[in-house]
Design a protein around this motif. Structure first.
Motif, mmCIF file in Angstrom:
data_model
loop_
_atom_site.group_PDB
_atom_site.id
_atom_site.type_symbol
_atom_site.label_atom_id
_atom_site.label_comp_id
_atom_site.label_asym_id
_atom_site.label_seq_id
_atom_site.Cartn_x
_atom_site.Cartn_y
_atom_site.Cartn_z
ATOM 1 N N ARG A 126 0.793 -1.243 -0.005
ATOM 2 C CA ARG A 126 0.120 0.095 0.078
ATOM 3 C C ARG A 126 0.928 1.118 -0.187
ATOM 4 O O ARG A 126 2.059 1.296 0.400
ATOM 5 C CB ARG A 126 -0.839 0.148 1.416
ATOM 6 C CG ARG A 126 -1.766 -1.144 1.425
ATOM 7 C CD ARG A 126 -2.631 -0.782 3.001
ATOM 8 N NE ARG A 126 -3.328 -2.314 3.194
ATOM 9 C CZ ARG A 126 -4.155 -2.379 4.142
ATOM 10 N NH1 ARG A 126 -4.390 -1.076 4.995
ATOM 11 N NH2 ARG A 126 -4.730 -3.531 4.452
ATOM 12 N N ILE A 127 0.115 2.314 -0.465
ATOM 13 C CA ILE A 127 0.950 3.639 -0.334
ATOM 14 C C ILE A 127 -0.239 4.265 0.335
ATOM 15 O O ILE A 127 -1.159 4.628 0.338
ATOM 16 C CB ILE A 127 0.969 4.396 -1.826
ATOM 17 C CG1 ILE A 127 2.210 3.163 -2.484
ATOM 18 C CG2 ILE A 127 1.675 5.809 -1.592
ATOM 19 C CD1 ILE A 127 2.187 3.701 -4.107
ATOM 20 N N VAL A 128 0.531 5.367 1.372
ATOM 21 C CA VAL A 128 -0.284 6.297 2.145
ATOM 22 C C VAL A 128 0.021 7.334 2.057
ATOM 23 O O VAL A 128 1.407 7.780 2.483
ATOM 24 C CB VAL A 128 -0.340 5.840 3.899
ATOM 25 C CG1 VAL A 128 -1.105 6.770 4.490
ATOM 26 C CG2 VAL A 128 -0.685 4.328 3.990
ATOM 27 N N GLN A 129 -0.663 8.320 1.582
ATOM 28 C CA GLN A 129 -0.268 9.954 1.612
ATOM 29 C C GLN A 129 -0.812 10.700 2.752
ATOM 30 O O GLN A 129 -2.044 10.593 3.017
ATOM 31 C CB GLN A 129 -0.946 10.469 0.397
ATOM 32 C CG GLN A 129 -0.458 9.892 -1.010
ATOM 33 C CD GLN A 129 0.485 9.834 -1.517
ATOM 34 O OE1 GLN A 129 1.729 9.551 -0.678
ATOM 35 N NE2 GLN A 129 0.763 9.995 -3.091
ATOM 36 N N VAL A 130 0.008 10.947 3.537
ATOM 37 C CA VAL A 130 -0.389 11.845 4.497
ATOM 38 C C VAL A 130 -0.923 13.337 4.439
ATOM 39 O O VAL A 130 0.015 14.205 4.003
ATOM 40 C CB VAL A 130 0.855 12.131 5.859
ATOM 41 C CG1 VAL A 130 0.368 12.826 7.067
ATOM 42 C CG2 VAL A 130 1.124 10.752 6.250
ATOM 43 N N GLY A 131 -2.140 13.482 4.708
ATOM 44 C CA GLY A 131 -2.759 14.878 4.164
ATOM 45 C C GLY A 131 -3.120 15.366 5.225
ATOM 46 O O GLY A 131 -2.484 15.542 6.374
ATOM 47 N N SER A 132 -4.216 16.339 5.290
ATOM 48 C CA SER A 132 -4.482 17.461 6.139
ATOM 49 C C SER A 132 -5.895 17.712 6.122
ATOM 50 O O SER A 132 -6.649 17.938 5.027
ATOM 51 C CB SER A 132 -3.450 18.754 6.240
ATOM 52 O OG SER A 132 -4.330 19.609 7.164
ATOM 53 N N VAL A 174 -3.078 2.353 -8.909
ATOM 54 C CA VAL A 174 -2.293 2.464 -7.667
ATOM 55 C C VAL A 174 -3.006 2.149 -6.209
ATOM 56 O O VAL A 174 -3.926 2.913 -6.044
ATOM 57 C CB VAL A 174 -1.513 3.485 -7.598
ATOM 58 C CG1 VAL A 174 -0.435 3.768 -6.530
ATOM 59 C CG2 VAL A 174 -0.684 3.941 -9.092
ATOM 60 N N PRO A 175 -2.385 1.408 -5.434
ATOM 61 C CA PRO A 175 -3.107 1.032 -4.141
ATOM 62 C C PRO A 175 -2.868 2.284 -3.079
ATOM 63 O O PRO A 175 -1.765 2.120 -2.336
ATOM 64 C CB PRO A 175 -2.654 -0.108 -3.799
ATOM 65 C CG PRO A 175 -1.323 -0.342 -4.239
ATOM 66 C CD PRO A 175 -1.365 0.270 -5.855
ATOM 67 N N VAL A 176 -3.487 3.122 -3.293
ATOM 68 C CA VAL A 176 -3.091 4.556 -2.503
ATOM 69 C C VAL A 176 -4.462 4.850 -1.759
ATOM 70 O O VAL A 176 -5.402 5.206 -2.223
ATOM 71 C CB VAL A 176 -2.271 5.461 -3.357
ATOM 72 C CG1 VAL A 176 -3.151 5.882 -4.543
ATOM 73 C CG2 VAL A 176 -2.009 6.748 -2.616
ATOM 74 N N ASN A 177 -4.018 5.564 -0.393
ATOM 75 C CA ASN A 177 -4.943 6.328 0.087
ATOM 76 C C ASN A 177 -4.327 7.514 0.798
ATOM 77 O O ASN A 177 -3.367 7.731 0.966
ATOM 78 C CB ASN A 177 -5.783 5.472 1.044
ATOM 79 C CG ASN A 177 -6.725 4.398 0.511
ATOM 80 O OD1 ASN A 177 -7.530 4.614 -0.307
ATOM 81 N ND2 ASN A 177 -6.438 3.376 0.965
#
Length: 274
Positions: A126-132, A174-177
């Motif tokens: 997985r890919i994790v994008q740290v947002g806000s 792409v397995p991203v959230n």
């Protein structure tokens, strides 16, 4: 994992090390990762791999990705590094290619990393994008934010762009959230902004690791989480036309920066919308 030298990223990396994960740490200088490497080794975790990289320089980011992918398969990619509003929010900064710094680091770099590293993920990776939760709409006619600049707004705009990227990358397979980890935590970014502390680093770490590791989310892609709850991001991120326009601009800026440095941009099967 980006942004592991301090703050939230440091805590996430330590938690993964305790679980026995082998960490790959892109940092501006190896010295910044020294304490984390020592802590991981004291836990008996595998020795982390440190890769020097200026995350505002997209040519360096591409070289870093090639280096990391060359080391083998990846189980998890966490893009946590970010530039906040700045000590002087009126001061507009750019990277060496002239891209506004918050868009360059907070949106374009994680997009590029997700593209370049997605093919190296294991089947369950997985890919994790740290947002806000701090999100403001982008001016589609001024994506490089050259008019009426304000650092906090630039940060909030970049986080909408990050969610747009997440949705488009997921459409391409792409397995991203993306996840908002917690309100103001004791980080350098929050300190520079003069904001009161509202959450702990543990609060943010738990939220990120849930999106990264929870088996119930194994098939979820292109989602935005407010801590533990899947929810809707800023309405502009749900506008397909706006998303396509912003992501195309982001990819163009990344390619231009790579070309200016004398590097070729390799094709990606995981490009947004592919």
């Amino acid at each position: 994992m980006t942004g592991a030298a301090s703050g939230l990223g440091h805590e996430i990396a330590l938690d993964l090390a305790r679980r026995g994960w082998r960490l790959v740490l892109p940092v501006r200088t190896a010295r910044r990762a020294r304490d984390l490497v020592a802590a991981a080794m004291m836990m008996g975790a595998p020795v982390p791999s440190v890769v020097e990289c200026d995350l505002s320089d997209h040519a360096e980011v591409q070289e870093m990705c090639l280096s990391v992918v060359g080391e083998g398969r990846l189980d998890l990619v966490v893009n946590n590094a970010a530039v906040g509003g700045g000590a002087d929010p009126t001061f507009r900064e750019t990277n060496t290619a002239g891209v506004e710094l918050r868009m360059a680091v907070n949106a374009i770099t994680p997009h590029l990393i997700a593209q370049r590293m997605s093919d190296a993920l294991t089947p369950a990776g997985r890919i994790v994008q740290v947002g806000s939760m701090g999100q403001m709409p982008l001016d589609l006619d001024d994506l490089n934010y050259e008019r009426d600049y304000a650092g906090v707004q630039a940060y909030c705009r970049s986080k909408v762009a990050l969610v747009m990227s997440t949705i488009e990358l997921a459409r391409g397979g792409v397995p991203v959230n993306a996840v908002h980890p917690a309100r103001e935590m004791p980080t350098r970014m929050v300190s520079e902004g003069g904001l009161p502390i509202a959450s702990t680093l543990d609060d943010g770490t738990l939220a990120v690791l849930r999106v990264a590791l929870d088996s119930e989310l194994a098939g979820v892609r292109g989602a935005y989480f407010h801590r533990f709850d899947r929810t809707e991001p800023h309405e502009q991120a749900l506008d397909a036309h706006a998303r396509e326009r912003v992501v195309a601009w982001m990819e163009d800026q990344a390619s231009r920066g790579i070309a200016l440095a004398g590097h070729e941009t390799p094709p990606s099967d995981s490009a947004a919308g592919a």
